[in-house]
Write a protein that holds these residues in place. Structure first.
Motif, short mmCIF file in Angstrom:
data_model
loop_
_atom_site.label_atom_id
_atom_site.label_comp_id
_atom_site.label_asym_id
_atom_site.label_seq_id
_atom_site.Cartn_x
_atom_site.Cartn_y
_atom_site.Cartn_z
N SER A 268 -17.19 -3.18 -0.28
CA SER A 268 -16.17 -2.24 -1.88
C SER A 268 -16.53 -3.02 -2.01
O SER A 268 -16.21 -4.67 -2.62
CB SER A 268 -14.89 -1.85 -0.93
OG SER A 268 -14.04 -2.92 -0.48
N HIS A 410 -7.52 -6.10 -0.33
CA HIS A 410 -8.15 -4.85 0.44
C HIS A 410 -7.39 -4.31 1.24
O HIS A 410 -7.81 -2.96 1.41
CB HIS A 410 -9.09 -5.68 0.98
CG HIS A 410 -10.41 -5.18 1.93
ND1 HIS A 410 -11.31 -4.46 1.44
CD2 HIS A 410 -10.41 -5.15 3.52
CE1 HIS A 410 -11.97 -2.98 2.56
NE2 HIS A 410 -11.28 -3.82 3.37
N ARG A 414 -7.58 0.12 1.67
CA ARG A 414 -8.03 0.52 2.48
C ARG A 414 -7.07 1.18 2.87
O ARG A 414 -6.32 2.73 3.35
CB ARG A 414 -8.41 -0.99 3.35
CG ARG A 414 -9.65 -0.09 4.08
CD ARG A 414 -10.11 -0.71 5.34
NE ARG A 414 -8.95 -1.67 6.69
CZ ARG A 414 -9.72 -2.18 6.92
NH1 ARG A 414 -10.79 -2.60 7.77
NH2 ARG A 414 -8.70 -2.74 7.83
#
Length: 426
Positions: A268, A410, A414
């Motif tokens: 990602s 991140h 997520r």
């Protein structure tokens, strides 16, 4: 071609313009020491001259974001062309520190207008595609241009040509992209196409996520650009031609960006930013201890780290915060260049301080620099090597901070995505 807009032509012209921007970085990086001797400048003053390009870059990026929808992309590219042509010629005829500083500032302004106009153009003509990949594709030409400039600088220096010849070389692609842009039409920005008002654009630029990315851009850009500008000088005593290290770093960056679309299939955007920060930190630490050909291994790790920073940061904002429009993209670029302008003299000062503080009692810098005695020359090389290594290790603090921030970003995104998926299932 879309309507009367030759998208392929203006895209290619923007690539050539980016090559010119890269050449100004590569060739000037090779000339920092030469210009210092020519104009009798201290390392701090050399850092200020190098920083002038970034001050101009910063101003033009921010100004370009505001002006893009008012005067149009075409006029921004015209300002870039004039800035490059006049600034390069002025540098060639510089006679003192002031004229060198001002001409470099003008070149920096041109660089900023190229990036500002190009980001808006790319976001507009590729609005329906993965913009992070597209911006990475376009940004190949920055490290690619540095490779071209670095090789040219090495060959011209080896052939005995003076620094002014190296500056003249940059006029050729400048005239080329000016001719390619001549009488071309340009699209409206994505923000205008989406019907986002000026007020909404300014409000979007104050969102928490955008402000976080703006702060991160300060560190990612300084890690990449400030060290790349200084690396030739900082590693001048490492035992290999340091300009070749710069070429090597940017060669890897070119290959990396050319394959960004494949990497983004497996990682990602936030994962890629985290991995980049880790590799940048390790690379700078290793460069601070490497010597001889092992420097290429350390430089390779560093290159893989900084490779995706700039285009991925811009792409993240373009994809996730499209309402920020040209202003948001320009503010991101401007923030990165602002931090680089600050970091360049900072690195120069660290190098100067460490170098001067290590000169043994009974010796002077002038004595060691001008000495033809083998022992003195070796002592001077060792002092420069240690000072450069110390500076690079200290610079690793910047990506070290980013490791923590990008890991948190991140995990946060997520968790947010998982929460949305759970809600949708219910």
């Amino acid at each position: 071609m879309s309507g009367n807009i030759h998208t392929k032509r203006i895209y290619r012209a923007s690539c050539v313009a980016l090559v010119v921007t890269a050449l100004t970085f590569a060739i000037r990086a090779n000339l920092l020491g030469v210009l210092g001797e020519e104009f009798e400048l201290t390392a701090m003053q050399i850092g200020n001259v190098a920083a002038a390009a970034f001050w101009g870059f910063t101003g033009a990026m921010v100004l370009g974001g505001v002006l893009c929808d008012w005067i149009g992309m075409g006029r921004l590219f015209l300002l870039a062309f004039l800035g490059h042509a006049i600034g390069i010629v002025w540098t060639i005829f510089s006679s003192d520190y002031r004229s060198l500083f001002l001409s470099t500032l003008l070149v920096g302004l041109a660089n900023g207008f190229v990036e500002s106009a190009s980001y808006s153009m790319l976001s507009s003509i590729y609005a329906d595609e993965d913009k992070t990949k597209r911006i990475n594709d376009w940004h190949i030409w920055f490290p690619g241009g540095i490779v071209i400039g670095g090789v040219l600088a090495y060959l011209l220096t080896s052939a005995g040509f003076n620094w002014k010849v190296q500056m003249v070389v940059m006029l050729i692609p400048t005239l080329a992209y000016g001719a390619m842009f001549w009488k071309q039409r340009f699209p409206k920005s994505e923000r205008v196409k989406l019907g986002v008002s000026d007020r909404e654009m300014f409000r979007a630029c104050l969102s928490p996520l955008f402000l976080l990315m703006l702060c991160c851009m300060l560190l990612t850009a300084a890690t990449e650009l400030a060290t790349n500008q200084w690396i030739v000088e900082l590693l001048s005593a490492v035992g290999v031609h340091s300009i070749l290290l710069l070429v090597f770093i940017n060669g890897i960056m070119t290959i990396g960006r050319a394959n960004a679309r494949h990497i983004l299939k497996h990682l990602s955007v936030t994962q890629l930013l985290f991995v980049s920060a880790v590799l940048s930190f390790l690379g700078l630490q290793l460069l601070g201890y490497a010597h001889g050909y092992l420097s290429f291994l350390a430089a390779g790790i560093f290159a893989m780290g900084i490779c995706f920073f700039w285009p991925t940061m811009i792409g993240f904002v373009s994809e996730n915060l499209p309402k920020t429009g040209p202003l948001g993209l320009s503010l991101m670029g401007g923030a990165g260049l602002f931090s680089t302008a600050l970091a360049l003299p900072w690195l120069g000062q660290i190098f100067d301080t460490h170098l001067l503080g290590a000169v043994p009692i009974g010796f002077s810098v002038e004595q060691l620099k001008d000495s033809t005695d083998g022992a003195d020359m070796q002592l001077w090389a060792d002092l420069k090597l240690n000072a450069g290594a110390y500076t690079l290790r200290l610079a690793s603090v910047l990506p070290g901070i980013l490791v923590v921030v990008f890991a948190a970003l991140h995990l946060s995104r997520r968790k947010r995505a998982a929460g949305k998926a759970s809600t949708a299932m219910q």
